[in-house]
Write a protein that holds these residues in place. Sequence first.
Motif, PDB file in Angstrom:
ATOM      1  N   UNK A 171       0.801  -1.232   0.000  1.00  0.00           N
ATOM      2  CA  UNK A 171       0.000   0.000   0.000  1.00  0.00           C
ATOM      3  C   UNK A 171       0.833   1.282   0.000  1.00  0.00           C
ATOM      4  N   UNK A 172       1.974   1.282   0.689  1.00  0.00           N
ATOM      5  CA  UNK A 172       2.795   2.495   0.722  1.00  0.00           C
ATOM      6  C   UNK A 172       3.352   2.818  -0.664  1.00  0.00           C
ATOM      7  N   UNK A 173       3.753   1.780  -1.404  1.00  0.00           N
ATOM      8  CA  UNK A 173       4.269   1.985  -2.754  1.00  0.00           C
ATOM      9  C   UNK A 173       3.146   2.453  -3.693  1.00  0.00           C
ATOM     10  N   UNK A 174       1.966   1.864  -3.556  1.00  0.00           N
ATOM     11  CA  UNK A 174       0.823   2.281  -4.373  1.00  0.00           C
ATOM     12  C   UNK A 174       0.482   3.744  -4.103  1.00  0.00           C
ATOM     13  N   UNK A 175       0.569   4.128  -2.845  1.00  0.00           N
ATOM     14  CA  UNK A 175       0.268   5.509  -2.463  1.00  0.00           C
ATOM     15  C   UNK A 175       1.287   6.476  -3.067  1.00  0.00           C
ATOM     16  N   UNK A 176       2.546   6.077  -3.095  1.00  0.00           N
ATOM     17  CA  UNK A 176       3.592   6.935  -3.677  1.00  0.00           C
ATOM     18  C   UNK A 176       3.379   7.126  -5.176  1.00  0.00           C
ATOM     19  N   UNK A 177       2.940   6.067  -5.866  1.00  0.00           N
ATOM     20  CA  UNK A 177       2.633   6.190  -7.300  1.00  0.00           C
ATOM     21  C   UNK A 177       1.476   7.169  -7.492  1.00  0.00           C
ATOM     22  N   UNK A 178       0.443   7.028  -6.666  1.00  0.00           N
ATOM     23  CA  UNK A 178      -0.717   7.930  -6.759  1.00  0.00           C
ATOM     24  C   UNK A 178      -0.297   9.372  -6.499  1.00  0.00           C
ATOM     25  N   UNK A 179       0.612   9.579  -5.555  1.00  0.00           N
ATOM     26  CA  UNK A 179       1.083  10.941  -5.235  1.00  0.00           C
ATOM     27  C   UNK A 179       1.886  11.525  -6.390  1.00  0.00           C
ATOM     28  N   UNK A 180       2.711  10.694  -7.035  1.00  0.00           N
ATOM     29  CA  UNK A 180       3.474  11.154  -8.211  1.00  0.00           C
ATOM     30  C   UNK A 180       2.532  11.660  -9.299  1.00  0.00           C
ATOM     31  N   UNK A 181       1.465  10.918  -9.528  1.00  0.00           N
ATOM     32  CA  UNK A 181       0.526  11.282 -10.594  1.00  0.00           C
ATOM     33  C   UNK A 181      -0.363  12.454 -10.190  1.00  0.00           C
ATOM     34  N   UNK A 182      -0.568  12.602  -8.896  1.00  0.00           N
ATOM     35  CA  UNK A 182      -1.341  13.758  -8.420  1.00  0.00           C
ATOM     36  C   UNK A 182      -0.532  15.037  -8.613  1.00  0.00           C
ATOM     37  N   UNK A 183       0.781  14.928  -8.406  1.00  0.00           N
ATOM     38  CA  UNK A 183       1.669  16.087  -8.570  1.00  0.00           C
ATOM     39  C   UNK A 183       1.835  16.455 -10.040  1.00  0.00           C
ATOM     40  N   UNK A 184       1.774  15.457 -10.920  1.00  0.00           N
ATOM     41  CA  UNK A 184       1.938  15.688 -12.359  1.00  0.00           C
ATOM     42  C   UNK A 184       0.837  14.931 -13.093  1.00  0.00           C
ATOM     43  N   UNK A 192       5.298   6.202 -14.009  1.00  0.00           N
ATOM     44  CA  UNK A 192       5.279   6.307 -12.545  1.00  0.00           C
ATOM     45  C   UNK A 192       5.546   4.944 -11.908  1.00  0.00           C
ATOM     46  N   UNK A 193       4.981   3.897 -12.487  1.00  0.00           N
ATOM     47  CA  UNK A 193       5.193   2.548 -11.950  1.00  0.00           C
ATOM     48  C   UNK A 193       6.648   2.112 -12.079  1.00  0.00           C
ATOM     49  N   UNK A 194       7.258   2.386 -13.235  1.00  0.00           N
ATOM     50  CA  UNK A 194       8.664   2.018 -13.413  1.00  0.00           C
ATOM     51  C   UNK A 194       9.558   2.785 -12.438  1.00  0.00           C
ATOM     52  N   UNK A 195       9.231   4.053 -12.206  1.00  0.00           N
ATOM     53  CA  UNK A 195      10.019   4.857 -11.266  1.00  0.00           C
ATOM     54  C   UNK A 195       9.949   4.292  -9.851  1.00  0.00           C
ATOM     55  N   UNK A 196       8.773   3.878  -9.451  1.00  0.00           N
ATOM     56  CA  UNK A 196       8.573   3.473  -8.057  1.00  0.00           C
ATOM     57  C   UNK A 196       8.781   1.973  -7.824  1.00  0.00           C
ATOM     58  N   UNK A 197       8.455   1.139  -8.826  1.00  0.00           N
ATOM     59  CA  UNK A 197       8.471  -0.316  -8.638  1.00  0.00           C
ATOM     60  C   UNK A 197       9.577  -1.023  -9.410  1.00  0.00           C
ATOM     61  N   UNK A 198      10.070  -0.364 -10.460  1.00  0.00           N
ATOM     62  CA  UNK A 198      11.050  -1.022 -11.330  1.00  0.00           C
ATOM     63  C   UNK A 198      10.409  -1.893 -12.391  1.00  0.00           C
TER      64      UNK A 198
END
Length: 280
Positions: A171-184, A192-198
């Motif tokens: 959930x923390x990783x999913x939240x970070x992806x959502x925050x990245x997309x909220x910012x941009x 965003x997924x590749x940046x956060x998850x590889x």
Amino acid sequence: MSERLRLTAPLPSLDAWVEAFARAEIPVLAETAEAIEYMRAMEDDVDAHGLAQLIESDPLMTLKVLARANELKRGRSAGLMADPETVTAALVLMGITPFFRDFGRQATLEEALADHEEALLGLSRVMQRAERSSRYALGFAAHRADPDAAIIHSAALLHDFAEMLLWVHAPDLALKIAELQEQDRHLRSAIAQRQMLGIELADLEQALMKRWHLPDLLTRITNDKHARDPQVRCVHLAVRLARHTARGWDDAAVPDDLHDIAELLNLSPEHTLRLLHDFD
């Protein structure tokens, strides 16, 4: 034996993600779990169609049933049997009594994320989007008189199941992806997924579908890389529209969606828009 999983950091490879998610317990909506227990108490009065209607309202329960049915098929005379490509077909293959035997009391998403309210909200949004996507896709398929309309409905419902599982298991990783997309707002999900998850969740999803031996037709229709295929296009455009209209119909991408859907259905944009509002 499935197990609880809570990841806080990305795994080193796609294979590692597949292995972790394949072993992990898949919880379902609390209302699904409660309804299954209600039906279990009146098993003799339950038929495949009624049970399928319940299961198809929950993408993760749908996933579990299809995976279990195809596992059973592989253990029988696989070459003599058609792949169970819908929940109803899966239940007919399994039988009602064996279904209740194999699927005991289900763990719930609400329990799994009881300590993470933001993640439960994020997951709820993805599941609501999946329900709308499946409704659009079924409407498109029915308009085109596609004989595989039920499978197209399932494919749209399952299209983002890897994202759902990410909210459950990381959930923390999913939240970070959502925050990245909220910012941009222009940041594509895959980036965003590749940046956060590889990895990209679409690749994880396809790998899990193959790992669970889900039907080839369902796996293909869920794969956006076959975008010229009309059945894949039904699902892809349904998912796109549901994503772009999640907060209303004023998103800048909606006119392009409308144009492409009108082309798929061979309708005018005005007629298409009326049809979409009917579906909604």
